[in-house]
Design an enzyme around this catalytic site. Structure first.
Site, PDB file in Angstrom:
ATOM      1  N   TYR A   1      12.733  17.873  63.728  1.00  0.00           N
ATOM      2  CA  TYR A   1      13.769  18.867  64.066  1.00  0.00           C
ATOM      3  C   TYR A   1      14.841  18.888  62.972  1.00  0.00           C
ATOM      4  CZ  TYR A   1      16.981  21.411  67.212  1.00  0.00           C
ATOM      5  OH  TYR A   1      17.822  22.341  67.778  1.00  0.00           O
TER       6      TYR A   1
ATOM      7  N   VAL B   1      24.077  22.040  73.716  1.00  0.00           N
ATOM      8  CA  VAL B   1      24.330  23.194  74.580  1.00  0.00           C
ATOM      9  C   VAL B   1      23.465  23.057  75.832  1.00  0.00           C
ATOM     10  CG1 VAL B   1      24.477  25.713  74.674  1.00  0.00           C
ATOM     11  CG2 VAL B   1      24.540  24.551  72.442  1.00  0.00           C
TER      12      VAL B   1
ATOM     13  N   THR C   1      21.156  24.290  77.970  1.00  0.00           N
ATOM     14  CA  THR C   1      20.135  25.347  78.069  1.00  0.00           C
ATOM     15  C   THR C   1      18.843  24.695  78.558  1.00  0.00           C
ATOM     16  OG1 THR C   1      19.149  25.005  75.897  1.00  0.00           O
ATOM     17  CG2 THR C   1      21.096  26.433  75.971  1.00  0.00           C
TER      18      THR C   1
ATOM     19  N   THR D   1      17.585  21.631  76.547  1.00  0.00           N
ATOM     20  CA  THR D   1      18.167  20.295  76.741  1.00  0.00           C
ATOM     21  C   THR D   1      18.071  19.831  78.196  1.00  0.00           C
ATOM     22  OG1 THR D   1      20.287  21.463  76.869  1.00  0.00           O
ATOM     23  CG2 THR D   1      19.839  20.255  74.849  1.00  0.00           C
TER      24      THR D   1
HETATM   25  P1  NAI Z   1      15.525  27.460  74.966  1.00  0.00           P
HETATM   26  O1  NAI Z   1      14.346  26.537  75.073  1.00  0.00           O
HETATM   27  O2  NAI Z   1      16.369  27.704  76.147  1.00  0.00           O
HETATM   28  O3  NAI Z   1      15.031  28.880  74.405  1.00  0.00           O
HETATM   29  C1  NAI Z   1      14.175  28.982  73.301  1.00  0.00           C
HETATM   30  C2  NAI Z   1      13.421  30.299  73.382  1.00  0.00           C
HETATM   31  O4  NAI Z   1      12.580  30.383  72.231  1.00  0.00           O
HETATM   32  C3  NAI Z   1      12.502  30.395  74.620  1.00  0.00           C
HETATM   33  O5  NAI Z   1      12.687  31.640  75.263  1.00  0.00           O
HETATM   34  C4  NAI Z   1      11.110  30.277  74.032  1.00  0.00           C
HETATM   35  O6  NAI Z   1      10.121  31.003  74.768  1.00  0.00           O
HETATM   36  C5  NAI Z   1      11.318  30.872  72.641  1.00  0.00           C
HETATM   37  N1  NAI Z   1      10.290  30.449  71.691  1.00  0.00           N
HETATM   38  C6  NAI Z   1       9.772  29.209  71.512  1.00  0.00           C
HETATM   39  N2  NAI Z   1       8.807  29.246  70.583  1.00  0.00           N
HETATM   40  C7  NAI Z   1       8.717  30.534  70.167  1.00  0.00           C
HETATM   41  C8  NAI Z   1       7.895  31.210  69.225  1.00  0.00           C
HETATM   42  N3  NAI Z   1       6.951  30.561  68.529  1.00  0.00           N
HETATM   43  N4  NAI Z   1       8.089  32.540  69.017  1.00  0.00           N
HETATM   44  C9  NAI Z   1       9.030  33.201  69.740  1.00  0.00           C
HETATM   45  N5  NAI Z   1       9.815  32.628  70.656  1.00  0.00           N
HETATM   46  C10 NAI Z   1       9.656  31.300  70.865  1.00  0.00           C
HETATM   47  O7  NAI Z   1      16.379  26.875  73.751  1.00  0.00           O
HETATM   48  P2  NAI Z   1      17.918  27.096  73.307  1.00  0.00           P
HETATM   49  O8  NAI Z   1      18.636  25.859  73.631  1.00  0.00           O
HETATM   50  O9  NAI Z   1      18.420  28.394  73.774  1.00  0.00           O
HETATM   51  O10 NAI Z   1      17.719  27.123  71.716  1.00  0.00           O
HETATM   52  C11 NAI Z   1      17.896  28.298  70.935  1.00  0.00           C
HETATM   53  C12 NAI Z   1      18.092  27.863  69.508  1.00  0.00           C
HETATM   54  O11 NAI Z   1      19.266  27.071  69.413  1.00  0.00           O
HETATM   55  C13 NAI Z   1      16.954  26.993  68.962  1.00  0.00           C
HETATM   56  O12 NAI Z   1      16.696  27.348  67.611  1.00  0.00           O
HETATM   57  C14 NAI Z   1      17.521  25.592  69.055  1.00  0.00           C
HETATM   58  O13 NAI Z   1      16.915  24.719  68.134  1.00  0.00           O
HETATM   59  C15 NAI Z   1      18.978  25.866  68.734  1.00  0.00           C
HETATM   60  N6  NAI Z   1      19.896  24.828  69.172  1.00  0.00           N
HETATM   61  C16 NAI Z   1      19.960  24.471  70.496  1.00  0.00           C
HETATM   62  C17 NAI Z   1      20.825  23.460  70.889  1.00  0.00           C
HETATM   63  C18 NAI Z   1      20.921  22.995  72.307  1.00  0.00           C
HETATM   64  O14 NAI Z   1      21.566  21.958  72.547  1.00  0.00           O
HETATM   65  N7  NAI Z   1      20.353  23.707  73.281  1.00  0.00           N
HETATM   66  C19 NAI Z   1      21.686  22.787  69.909  1.00  0.00           C
HETATM   67  C20 NAI Z   1      21.552  23.277  68.555  1.00  0.00           C
HETATM   68  C21 NAI Z   1      20.681  24.258  68.224  1.00  0.00           C
END
Ligand code: NAI
Length: 255
Positions: free
Chosen positions: A153, A188, A190, A193
């Protein structure tokens, strides 16, 4: 005048978490929103809900790791809207593993989704941004500092940090320019996490408690607390901002 009035905004990973919050905010800010994801049921459901509230929103299935998928998705955007003003490369996955125990399959999958997906997105969007545009890449604090248990990651998100700068330099030379910036959230609340947050470790402490203890503001962020920076970078208010990293982490990396 709304902040994204009449802009065409595409968001990957739009069905959940941060992507869903960005999609709703962009719709409320007057944009035509293209919600892209592999979770068709949730993506379509959110697009329908936004339309029912009077917004312009449509769902596009897109696996960000697929070059052909990006071509199909961008052809659909061109056909329906004629251009793209904003792309948020937000889709991501989090697979745990240190450098000592991360499997090659997890390493490869993480790089494919979290880094190659962003590269393919930037490359696919540029031809549709001939009138200028903004790309917002969602990295992480783990694209700025290390985490022992998230080797792949960190590698992928660190790659996004510098890919963003390279793309920003390319985009700045275009006429009109395409701005490219990255957002670096801390923890965050979500679905990404949530699964692991409330499981107690050997000492009985949950990850949520540990994160709250580590974070100067004393809690995780809600997705809505990352939205303000997204809207700034996506809208004309951010017109002089490119190649920048925006950390939104409750003070975590200030220490
Ligand atoms: P989440 O798991 O709630 O949502 C991720 C979304 O991406 C899901 O709807 C999933 O279906 C979609 N996805 C996964 N693989 C995919 C693919 N190959 N093609 C298209 N869509 C795909 O995650 P969250 O927390 O909303 O994360 C969003 C972004 O924020 C990510 O890039 C994550 O790494 C980043 N992030 C999240 C943090 C956290 O604490 N939640 C902290 C820092 C960054």
């Amino acid at each position: 005048m709304l902040r994204l009035q009449d802009k065409v905004v595409m968001i990957t990973g739009a069905a959940s978490g941060l992507g869903a919050a960005f999609s709703r905010a962009a719709a409320l800010a007057g944009a035509s929103v293209v919600l892209a994801d592999i979770d068709d049921a949730a993506g379509q459901g959110l697009a329908e809900a936004l339309r029912a509230e009077g917004a312009s929103a449509g769902y596009q299935r897109l696996d960000v790791t697929s070059e052909a998928g990006w071509e199909t998705a961008m052809a659909a955007v061109r056909e329906r809207h004629g251009r793209l003003d904003v792309l948020a490369n937000n889709a991501g996955i989090a697979l745990r593993g240190s450098v000592a125990d991360c499997s090659l399959a997890d390493w490869q999958r993480t790089l494919d989704v979290n880094l190659t997906g962003v590269f393919l997105g930037c490359r696919a969007a540029l031809p549709l941004m001939r009138a200028g545009g903004a790309i917002v890449n969602v990295s992480s604090v783990y694209g700025q500092v290390g985490g022992a248990q998230v080797a792949a990651y960190c590698a992928a998100k660190g790659g996004v940090t510098l890919l963003t700068r390279s793309a920003a330099l390319h985009g700045a030379a275009l006429k009109p320019p395409v701005r490219v910036n990255s957002i670096h959230p801390g923890f965050v609340d979500t679905p990404m996490t949530q699964g692991a947050l409330d499981l107690p470790d050997a000492s009985g402490t949950t990850a949520r408690k540990r994160i709250e203890g580590m974070t100067p503001l004393g809690r995780l962020a809600t997705p809505d607390e990352i939205v303000g920076v997204f809207l700034l970078l996506a809208s004309d208010e951010g017109r002089y901002i490119t190649g920048s990293q925006f950390t939104v982490d409750g003070g975590l990396t200030a220490q």
